[in-house]
Design an enzyme around this catalytic site. Structure first.
Site, short mmCIF file in Angstrom:
data_model
loop_
_atom_site.label_atom_id
_atom_site.label_comp_id
_atom_site.label_asym_id
_atom_site.label_seq_id
_atom_site.Cartn_x
_atom_site.Cartn_y
_atom_site.Cartn_z
N ARG A 155 -9.56 0.81 8.87
CA ARG A 155 -9.20 -0.57 9.18
C ARG A 155 -10.31 -1.28 9.95
NH1 ARG A 155 -3.24 0.50 9.16
NH2 ARG A 155 -2.12 -1.43 9.42
N ARG A 207 -0.75 -8.69 13.67
CA ARG A 207 -1.23 -7.74 12.64
C ARG A 207 -2.10 -8.46 11.61
NH1 ARG A 207 4.40 -5.48 11.00
NH2 ARG A 207 3.36 -4.15 9.49
N LYS A 227 0.83 -1.21 0.00
CA LYS A 227 0.00 0.00 0.00
C LYS A 227 0.86 1.26 0.00
CE LYS A 227 -2.19 -1.06 3.88
NZ LYS A 227 -1.58 -2.35 4.29
N ARG A 232 11.12 -1.30 10.77
CA ARG A 232 10.04 -1.01 11.70
C ARG A 232 10.08 -1.96 12.88
NH1 ARG A 232 4.57 -0.11 8.36
NH2 ARG A 232 3.83 -1.21 10.20
N ARG A 254 12.00 -6.63 5.30
CA ARG A 254 11.78 -5.26 4.81
C ARG A 254 12.60 -4.22 5.56
NH1 ARG A 254 5.68 -2.83 4.65
NH2 ARG A 254 5.68 -2.99 6.91
P1 AMP Z 1 0.77 0.56 9.22
O1 AMP Z 1 1.96 1.42 9.01
O2 AMP Z 1 -0.40 1.03 8.40
O3 AMP Z 1 1.07 -0.89 9.04
O4 AMP Z 1 0.31 0.74 10.74
C1 AMP Z 1 1.18 0.40 11.80
C2 AMP Z 1 0.39 0.24 13.08
O5 AMP Z 1 -0.27 1.48 13.40
C3 AMP Z 1 -0.74 -0.78 13.03
O6 AMP Z 1 -0.28 -2.10 13.28
C4 AMP Z 1 -1.65 -0.27 14.14
O7 AMP Z 1 -1.13 -0.54 15.42
C5 AMP Z 1 -1.57 1.24 13.93
N1 AMP Z 1 -2.56 1.73 12.96
C6 AMP Z 1 -2.31 2.32 11.75
N2 AMP Z 1 -3.44 2.67 11.12
C7 AMP Z 1 -4.45 2.27 11.95
C8 AMP Z 1 -5.87 2.33 11.85
N3 AMP Z 1 -6.48 2.86 10.77
N4 AMP Z 1 -6.60 1.84 12.90
C9 AMP Z 1 -6.00 1.32 13.98
N5 AMP Z 1 -4.67 1.22 14.13
C10 AMP Z 1 -3.89 1.70 13.13
#
Ligand code: AMP
Length: 215
Positions: free
Chosen positions: A87, A171, A13, A160, A126
Site C-alpha cells: 500500500r 481510508r 479485491k 467491519r 457492506r
Molecule cells: P483492508 O482490509 O485491506 O481494507 O485493511 C484494513 C486496514 O488495515 C487498513 O485501513 C489499514 O489500517 C490496515 N492495513 C491493511 N493492509 C495494510 C498495509 N499493507 N499497509 C498499512 N496498513 C494496512
C-alpha cells in the site's frame, strides 16, 4: 504465478482473491485480514494497530512487511495473491526484495478501477459472512431471507468497524496519497494491468483470469 490486487477500499479485491483461491488453489495474503486476526486474538501487535485501523489510517510499513515476510517464508503455494499489500512505495520495494529472496517473481499487478461514489455506497452497505467471508450488500445483495449465507450456510454475519463514512474518508485519502502511486510504479516495471471493478463480478473474474493466464 504471484499477483497483486491493487485498488481502493471496496474495489472488490477480497472477493476476487477468494475466487482465485477457490478456482486455482492460490494463497491469499491479505494484510487487512492478518491485522484483524491479530486484534481478535489480542496480541501485542493487535493492540498497537487497533486505533490506527479504526481511524482508517495505514499501519507502519515495518509491521505489514514483517507479516508478509513471515508468510512468504513459511508458506509454499501455487502462487500468492497479495490483497491490500503493498500500500506504499516502501512496501512495494520490500515485496520485490522478499520475492527475489524466495526465488519468486511478480506476474502482474492488477489495478481494479472503481469510482469514488460507488465505493462509498458499497462500503457503507457492506457486511460479510463471519465464516467464509462472502460479501453482502444491504441494497444490491442482501443477506438471504432465511438468514443463511448462500455460500456456506453460516448464520453469522459481521460488519467491519472501519466500514463507516468517517473512517472511509480517511481510508480513501490514504489510498490516494500513499497507494495510488503504485499504479505508476508497476506500470514503469511493465507489470500493470487494469480491470473495470464496476463490471459485474463474473466479468471482473473473467478479466482477471485472462491476465493471470497471460502473465
Ligand atoms: P483492508 O482490509 O485491506 O481494507 O485493511 C484494513 C486496514 O488495515 C487498513 O485501513 C489499514 O489500517 C490496515 N492495513 C491493511 N493492509 C495494510 C498495509 N499493507 N499497509 C498499512 N496498513 C494496512
Amino acid at each position: 504465478m504471484n499477483i497483486i490486487l491493487l485498488g481502493p477500499p471496496g474495489a472488490g479485491k477480497g472477493t476476487q482473491a477468494r475466487h482465485l483461491v477457490e478456482k486455482r488453489g492460490m494463497v491469499q495474503l491479505s494484510t487487512g485480514d492478518m491485522l484483524r486476526d491479530a486484534r481478535t486474538s489480542g496480541t501485542e501487535m493487535g493492540k498497537i494497530v487497533a486505533d490506527v485501523m479504526d481511524r482508517g489510517e495505514l499501519v507502519t510499513d515495518e509491521i505489514v512487511i514483517g507479516l508478509i515476510r513471515e508468510k512468504l517464508e513459511t508458506t509454499s503455494a501455487n502462487g500468492f495473491i497479495f490483497d491490500g499489500f503493498p500500500r506504499t512505495l516502501g512496501q512495494a520495494d520490500a515485496l520485490g526484495e522478499l520475492l527475489a529472496e524466495e526465488g519468486q517473481e511478480l506476474g502482474a499487478a492488477i489495478a481494479m478501477e472503481v469510482d469514488d461514489e460507488a465505493l462509498v455506497e458499497r462500503i457503507t452497505a457492506r457486511s460479510t459472512c463471519a465464516s467464509c467471508g462472502e460479501v453482502y450488500n444491504d441494497k444490491t445483495k442482501p443477506i438471504p431471507a432465511d438468514g443463511k449465507c448462500s455460500n456456506c450456510g453460516s448464520t453469522e454475519f459481521k460488519r467491519r468497524a472501519d466500514d463507516n463514512e468517517e473512517s472511509l474518508k480517511t481510508r480513501l485519502m490514504e489510498y490516494y496519497k500513499k497507494t495510488s502511486p503504485l499504479i505508476g510504479y508497476y506500470y514503469a516495471k511493465g507489470k500493470l494491468s487494469t480491470v473495470d471493478g464496476l463490471a459485474d463480478i463474473a466479468k471482473v473474474q473473467a478479466s482477471i483470469a485472462k491476465i493471470v493466464d497471460e502473465a
